[in-house]
Design an enzyme around this catalytic site. Sequence first.
Site, PDB file in Angstrom:
ATOM      1  CG  HIS A  23      -1.904  -4.964  -4.929  1.00 16.53           C
ATOM      2  ND1 HIS A  23      -0.851  -4.083  -4.876  1.00 16.53           N
ATOM      3  CD2 HIS A  23      -2.577  -4.848  -3.743  1.00 16.53           C
ATOM      4  CE1 HIS A  23      -0.885  -3.438  -3.705  1.00 16.53           C
ATOM      5  NE2 HIS A  23      -1.910  -3.886  -3.006  1.00 16.53           N
ATOM      6  CD  GLU A  26      -0.527  -4.166  -8.474  1.00 25.25           C
ATOM      7  OE1 GLU A  26      -1.178  -3.198  -8.021  1.00 25.25           O
ATOM      8  OE2 GLU A  26       0.548  -4.541  -7.988  1.00 25.25           O
ATOM      9  NE  ARG A  73      -1.635   1.320   1.330  1.00 31.72           N
ATOM     10  CZ  ARG A  73      -1.045   0.943   0.194  1.00 31.72           C
ATOM     11  NH1 ARG A  73      -0.413  -0.228   0.127  1.00 31.72           N
ATOM     12  NH2 ARG A  73      -1.069   1.710  -0.875  1.00 31.72           N
ATOM     13  CG  HIS A 118       3.422  -4.057  -6.052  1.00 31.46           C
ATOM     14  ND1 HIS A 118       2.165  -4.049  -5.490  1.00 31.46           N
ATOM     15  CD2 HIS A 118       4.262  -4.560  -5.115  1.00 31.46           C
ATOM     16  CE1 HIS A 118       2.235  -4.520  -4.249  1.00 31.46           C
ATOM     17  NE2 HIS A 118       3.494  -4.844  -4.004  1.00 31.46           N
ATOM     18  CE1 TYR A 166       2.097   3.327   0.667  1.00 35.32           C
ATOM     19  CE2 TYR A 166       2.777   1.015   0.602  1.00 35.32           C
ATOM     20  CZ  TYR A 166       2.679   2.264  -0.003  1.00 35.32           C
ATOM     21  OH  TYR A 166       3.154   2.442  -1.274  1.00 35.32           O
ATOM     22  CB  THR A 168       4.819  -3.200   2.341  1.00 41.75           C
ATOM     23  OG1 THR A 168       6.064  -3.286   3.051  1.00 41.75           O
ATOM     24  CG2 THR A 168       4.614  -1.765   1.897  1.00 41.75           C
ATOM     25  NE  ARG A 170       8.056  -2.745  -0.462  1.00 46.17           N
ATOM     26  CZ  ARG A 170       6.946  -2.279  -1.032  1.00 46.17           C
ATOM     27  NH1 ARG A 170       6.084  -3.116  -1.578  1.00 46.17           N
ATOM     28  NH2 ARG A 170       6.686  -0.978  -1.064  1.00 46.17           N
ATOM     29  CD  GLU A 180       4.010  -0.087  -8.359  1.00 45.00           C
ATOM     30  OE1 GLU A 180       3.301  -0.698  -9.172  1.00 45.00           O
ATOM     31  OE2 GLU A 180       3.789  -0.049  -7.131  1.00 45.00           O
ATOM     32  CE1 TYR A 290      -1.794   3.116  -4.527  1.00 48.75           C
ATOM     33  CE2 TYR A 290      -0.471   4.871  -5.466  1.00 48.75           C
ATOM     34  CZ  TYR A 290      -0.557   3.647  -4.836  1.00 48.75           C
ATOM     35  OH  TYR A 290       0.587   2.971  -4.499  1.00 48.75           O
TER      36      TYR A 290
HETATM   37  C1  LIG Z   1      -0.149   0.469  -7.458  1.00 43.81           C
HETATM   38  C2  LIG Z   1       0.321  -0.218  -6.222  1.00 43.81           C
HETATM   39  O1  LIG Z   1      -0.259  -1.187  -5.807  1.00 43.81           O
HETATM   40  N1  LIG Z   1       1.386   0.280  -5.601  1.00 43.81           N
HETATM   41  C3  LIG Z   1       1.935  -0.271  -4.382  1.00 43.81           C
HETATM   42  C4  LIG Z   1       3.198   0.428  -4.021  1.00 43.81           C
HETATM   43  C5  LIG Z   1       4.010  -0.305  -3.019  1.00 43.81           C
HETATM   44  O2  LIG Z   1       4.156  -1.527  -3.165  1.00 43.81           O
HETATM   45  O3  LIG Z   1       4.533   0.335  -2.099  1.00 43.81           O
HETATM   46  C6  LIG Z   1       0.920  -0.149  -3.247  1.00 43.81           C
HETATM   47  O4  LIG Z   1       0.212   0.862  -3.186  1.00 43.81           O
HETATM   48  O5  LIG Z   1       0.821  -1.044  -2.435  1.00 43.81           O
HETATM   49 ZN   LIG Z   2       0.432  -3.309  -6.300  1.00 44.59          ZN
END
Ligand SMILES: CC(=O)N[C@@H](CC(=O)O)C(=O)O
Ligand SMILES: [Zn+2]
Length: 313
Positions: A23, A26, A73, A118, A166, A168, A170, A180, A290
């Site tokens: 992101h 961040e 995602r 994050h 979701y 990710t 990673r 985080e 969010y």
């Molecule tokens: C605030 C934020 O971006 N949180 C991450 C949490 C994660 O990496 O699982 C996200 O929603 O992707």
């Molecule tokens: Zn993030």
Amino acid sequence: MSSCGNSARVTEARRVAIFGGTHGNEMSGVTLVNLWVKNAAEIQRKRVETKPFITNPKAVEKCSRYVDTDLNRAFTPENLSAPGGDDLPYEVQQAQEINRIFGPKGSPEAYDVVFDLHNTTSNMGCTLILESSKDHFNLQMMNYIKKAIAPASCLVLLNEHPLLKYSTSRSVAKHPVGLEVGPQPQGVLRSNIFEAMRVILKHALDFIELFNEGMEFPPCSVEVFRVLERIDYPRDANGNIIAMVHPNLQDCDWEPLNPGDPMFLTFDGKTIRYQGSGTVYPTFINEAAYYEKQQAFVTTRREALVASAIGKV
Ligand SMILES: CC(=O)N[C@@H](CC(=O)O)C(=O)O
Ligand SMILES: [Zn+2]
């Protein structure tokens, strides 16, 4: 992980990546990874190749969460196998590229560990995010980090919810670890948050070095907070938000929320209370990113997981 030798089995986590800028707004992860791309001395460990990598450079450039769609995602089987090249959304192209370099996701060639850095606007402190309760390597790492940073604390969020989980960035790795740290506003760098993230990474890499050197880690118990439910803001018939996070809940990430406790405050001053059947532990309370995901916070349940012994046999 690779195996070698005849009688003694030696496992290693040799290929490790540190992702920042999944992101683009961040700033702790973006700044740390940019720093390490220039000079990797701090993240080097014996018997480990650690690659720092900016995963969404266009979003970092714009200092926005994403350009076309949320990269964190985007690592679905459909996206990763989609034809279309330059016509695909930017983050889907990035996901394919990242999967080529660090994956393929689910294959023996995939990187051993990916740390994805994050920041949150929520008051969560240091949080490690896991995707599986059966990943004993990761659970042992969590136990090691928690002990190493004590008396400071670091909580573990387990997201293996069948619907809320979701795809990710990673998740291309065999052992995906999200880190985080908050509270930090989007686009802002705070020294305390930056340093907290840096210290967690240090201990995580130390753990991998010790593991590769053949250290044995006996069975242990790890406290985790398992994702249960997504709670949206109260809305009117047109879908507009009509309430804020209640002042009694704001900044109270990880504190117990009991049935009947205040949860939201409507713009005309009415308190909306939690109606669940038992105590939960809310987190990601009022996370800025969010709002677009219709999530005011997520509820979790506290659990103790058992990590099996790992290390040299
Ligand atoms: C605030 C934020 O971006 N949180 C991450 C949490 C994660 O990496 O699982 C996200 O929603 O992707
Ligand atoms: Zn993030």
